[in-house]
Write a protein that holds these residues in place. Structure first.
Motif, PDB file in Angstrom:
ATOM      1  N   HIS A   1       0.866  -1.181   0.000  1.00  0.00           N
ATOM      2  CA  HIS A   1       0.000   0.000   0.000  1.00  0.00           C
ATOM      3  C   HIS A   1       0.901   1.228   0.000  1.00  0.00           C
ATOM      4  CE1 HIS A   1      -3.661  -2.310   1.036  1.00  0.00           C
ATOM      5  NE2 HIS A   1      -2.781  -3.110   1.601  1.00  0.00           N
ATOM      6  N   CYS A   2       0.596   2.177  -0.870  1.00  0.00           N
ATOM      7  CA  CYS A   2       1.450   3.353  -1.020  1.00  0.00           C
ATOM      8  C   CYS A   2       0.668   4.643  -0.793  1.00  0.00           C
ATOM      9  CB  CYS A   2       2.093   3.351  -2.409  1.00  0.00           C
ATOM     10  SG  CYS A   2       3.175   1.925  -2.678  1.00  0.00           S
ATOM     11  N   SER A   3       1.412   5.728  -0.640  1.00  0.00           N
ATOM     12  CA  SER A   3       0.780   7.036  -0.412  1.00  0.00           C
ATOM     13  C   SER A   3      -0.149   7.387  -1.562  1.00  0.00           C
ATOM     14  CB  SER A   3       1.858   8.112  -0.224  1.00  0.00           C
ATOM     15  OG  SER A   3       2.688   8.174  -1.364  1.00  0.00           O
ATOM     16  N   GLY A   4      -1.190   8.148  -1.235  1.00  0.00           N
ATOM     17  CA  GLY A   4      -2.164   8.544  -2.251  1.00  0.00           C
ATOM     18  C   GLY A   4      -3.155   7.462  -2.600  1.00  0.00           C
ATOM     19  N   GLY A   5      -3.135   6.328  -1.882  1.00  0.00           N
ATOM     20  CA  GLY A   5      -4.100   5.255  -2.132  1.00  0.00           C
ATOM     21  C   GLY A   5      -3.665   4.229  -3.166  1.00  0.00           C
ATOM     22  N   ALA A   6      -2.469   4.361  -3.717  1.00  0.00           N
ATOM     23  CA  ALA A   6      -1.991   3.386  -4.705  1.00  0.00           C
ATOM     24  C   ALA A   6      -1.671   2.066  -4.023  1.00  0.00           C
ATOM     25  CB  ALA A   6      -0.749   3.926  -5.404  1.00  0.00           C
ATOM     26  N   THR A   7      -1.847   0.963  -4.755  1.00  0.00           N
ATOM     27  CA  THR A   7      -1.475  -0.356  -4.251  1.00  0.00           C
ATOM     28  C   THR A   7      -0.804  -1.162  -5.350  1.00  0.00           C
ATOM     29  OG1 THR A   7      -3.582  -1.375  -4.825  1.00  0.00           O
ATOM     30  CG2 THR A   7      -3.381  -0.513  -2.590  1.00  0.00           C
ATOM     31  N   ALA A   8      -0.010  -2.116  -4.923  1.00  0.00           N
ATOM     32  CA  ALA A   8       0.566  -3.118  -5.824  1.00  0.00           C
ATOM     33  C   ALA A   8       0.277  -4.455  -5.157  1.00  0.00           C
ATOM     34  CB  ALA A   8       2.050  -2.901  -6.012  1.00  0.00           C
ATOM     35  N   ALA A   9      -0.610  -5.240  -5.754  1.00  0.00           N
ATOM     36  CA  ALA A   9      -1.017  -6.521  -5.178  1.00  0.00           C
ATOM     37  C   ALA A   9      -0.214  -7.636  -5.833  1.00  0.00           C
ATOM     38  CB  ALA A   9      -2.519  -6.732  -5.380  1.00  0.00           C
ATOM     39  N   TRP A  10       0.790  -8.116  -5.116  1.00  0.00           N
ATOM     40  CA  TRP A  10       1.647  -9.215  -5.581  1.00  0.00           C
ATOM     41  C   TRP A  10       0.980 -10.509  -5.128  1.00  0.00           C
ATOM     42  CZ3 TRP A  10       4.784  -7.058  -8.852  1.00  0.00           C
ATOM     43  CH2 TRP A  10       5.144  -5.723  -8.658  1.00  0.00           C
ATOM     44  N   THR A  11      -0.126 -10.861  -5.802  1.00  0.00           N
ATOM     45  CA  THR A  11      -0.997 -11.929  -5.323  1.00  0.00           C
ATOM     46  C   THR A  11      -1.302 -13.009  -6.362  1.00  0.00           C
ATOM     47  OG1 THR A  11      -2.926 -10.602  -5.916  1.00  0.00           O
ATOM     48  CG2 THR A  11      -2.121 -10.396  -3.650  1.00  0.00           C
ATOM     49  N   GLU A  12      -0.755 -12.889  -7.551  1.00  0.00           N
ATOM     50  CA  GLU A  12      -1.083 -13.854  -8.602  1.00  0.00           C
ATOM     51  C   GLU A  12      -0.342 -15.174  -8.361  1.00  0.00           C
ATOM     52  OE1 GLU A  12      -2.068 -11.207 -12.481  1.00  0.00           O
ATOM     53  OE2 GLU A  12       0.044 -11.254 -11.890  1.00  0.00           O
ATOM     54  N   VAL A  13      -1.115 -16.266  -8.285  1.00  0.00           N
ATOM     55  CA  VAL A  13      -0.564 -17.603  -8.105  1.00  0.00           C
ATOM     56  C   VAL A  13      -0.653 -18.309  -9.453  1.00  0.00           C
ATOM     57  CG1 VAL A  13      -0.875 -19.808  -6.916  1.00  0.00           C
ATOM     58  CG2 VAL A  13      -1.242 -17.649  -5.680  1.00  0.00           C
ATOM     59  N   PRO A  14       0.482 -18.792  -9.959  1.00  0.00           N
ATOM     60  CA  PRO A  14       0.476 -19.422 -11.288  1.00  0.00           C
ATOM     61  C   PRO A  14      -0.441 -20.647 -11.363  1.00  0.00           C
ATOM     62  CG  PRO A  14       2.719 -18.964 -10.591  1.00  0.00           C
ATOM     63  CD  PRO A  14       1.834 -18.708  -9.408  1.00  0.00           C
ATOM     64  N   GLU A  15      -1.129 -20.749 -12.470  1.00  0.00           N
ATOM     65  CA  GLU A  15      -1.942 -21.931 -12.743  1.00  0.00           C
ATOM     66  C   GLU A  15      -1.002 -23.074 -13.108  1.00  0.00           C
ATOM     67  OE1 GLU A  15      -4.707 -20.983 -15.857  1.00  0.00           O
ATOM     68  OE2 GLU A  15      -5.389 -19.172 -14.831  1.00  0.00           O
ATOM     69  N   THR A  16      -1.494 -24.299 -13.020  1.00  0.00           N
ATOM     70  CA  THR A  16      -0.699 -25.467 -13.362  1.00  0.00           C
ATOM     71  C   THR A  16      -0.147 -25.313 -14.781  1.00  0.00           C
ATOM     72  OG1 THR A  16      -2.082 -26.827 -11.943  1.00  0.00           O
ATOM     73  CG2 THR A  16      -0.729 -27.994 -13.564  1.00  0.00           C
ATOM     74  N   GLY A  17       1.151 -25.557 -14.919  1.00  0.00           N
ATOM     75  CA  GLY A  17       1.795 -25.479 -16.223  1.00  0.00           C
ATOM     76  C   GLY A  17       2.312 -24.099 -16.593  1.00  0.00           C
ATOM     77  N   ARG A  18       2.086 -23.106 -15.743  1.00  0.00           N
ATOM     78  CA  ARG A  18       2.574 -21.752 -16.021  1.00  0.00           C
ATOM     79  C   ARG A  18       3.624 -21.370 -14.992  1.00  0.00           C
ATOM     80  NH1 ARG A  18      -1.814 -17.562 -17.512  1.00  0.00           N
ATOM     81  NH2 ARG A  18       0.043 -16.565 -18.336  1.00  0.00           N
ATOM     82  N   ARG A  19       4.437 -20.374 -15.330  1.00  0.00           N
ATOM     83  CA  ARG A  19       5.504 -19.899 -14.444  1.00  0.00           C
ATOM     84  C   ARG A  19       5.142 -18.528 -13.889  1.00  0.00           C
ATOM     85  NH1 ARG A  19       9.518 -20.871 -19.110  1.00  0.00           N
ATOM     86  NH2 ARG A  19       8.924 -18.716 -19.338  1.00  0.00           N
TER      87      ARG A  19
END
Length: 175
Positions: A135-153
């Motif tokens: 969570h960053c100033s001014g309300g910005a966010t970076a959501a590092w939440t993507e979980v790879p599907e089977t067979g992807r990196r």
């Protein structure tokens, strides 16, 4: 000149994938305790980081954050039903679901590390994903939440969750 531009263009395209929140070390032994560091390489599109929230998947029961000067800690827990043995004659009745550091701020042009110790679940041969939101100033966010599907990196995703490769426990006397 054209020869120089092509490698630079390739490097520029590769940079966003390398600029995400990561975990160090990238692997740990199942059932063991790990001192892990979450590295935050920058803010959110120029905005300073003011809060970092790391989520722990089911199976992680014990997690303890390292305090950081200038940052306030919040540990969120959920009940375990049924409770589990803590290995010391007692029971663990709740698990840690997330840890948040709030304060700073961490300017966009600087990086920092946020450390936690936790017990690694699993049996080995799997990958544990720890979704992390910046969570960053001014309300910005970076959501590092993507979980790879089977067979992807993880490199196939723009915002991959920090990942920890779980190795099997060592058997005494084996090499």
């Amino acid at each position: 000149m054209k020869r120089l531009l092509l490698p630079l263009a390739a490097l520029a395209l590769a940079m966003p994938a390398a600029a995400h929140v990561t975990i160090d070390p990238p692997q740990a032994v199942a059932g063991g305790y790990l001192r892990a560091t979450f590295r935050v390489p920058h803010g959110c599109d120029g905005a300073a980081t003011e809060r970092l929230v790391v989520s722990f998947p089911e199976g992680v029961t014990i997690a303890r954050p390292m305090p950081k000067p200038g940052w306030r800690l919040t540990i969120t827990r959920a009940p375990l039903d049924p409770p589990i043995d803590n290995g010391h004659g007692g029971q663990i009745r709740e698990r840690v679901t997330s840890i948040a550091w709030e304060g700073g701020p961490l300017p966009d042009e600087q990086y920092d590390e946020f450390t936690v110790m936790f017990r690694v679940p699993g049996h080995g041969g799997e990958v544990l994903h720890l979704p992390t939101v910046q969570h960053c100033s001014g309300g910005a966010t970076a959501a590092w939440t993507e979980v790879p599907e089977t067979g992807r990196r993880a490199t196939d995703y723009r915002h991959p969750a920090p990942a920890l490769r779980v190795t099997p426990p060592r058997i005494p006397g084996s090499n």
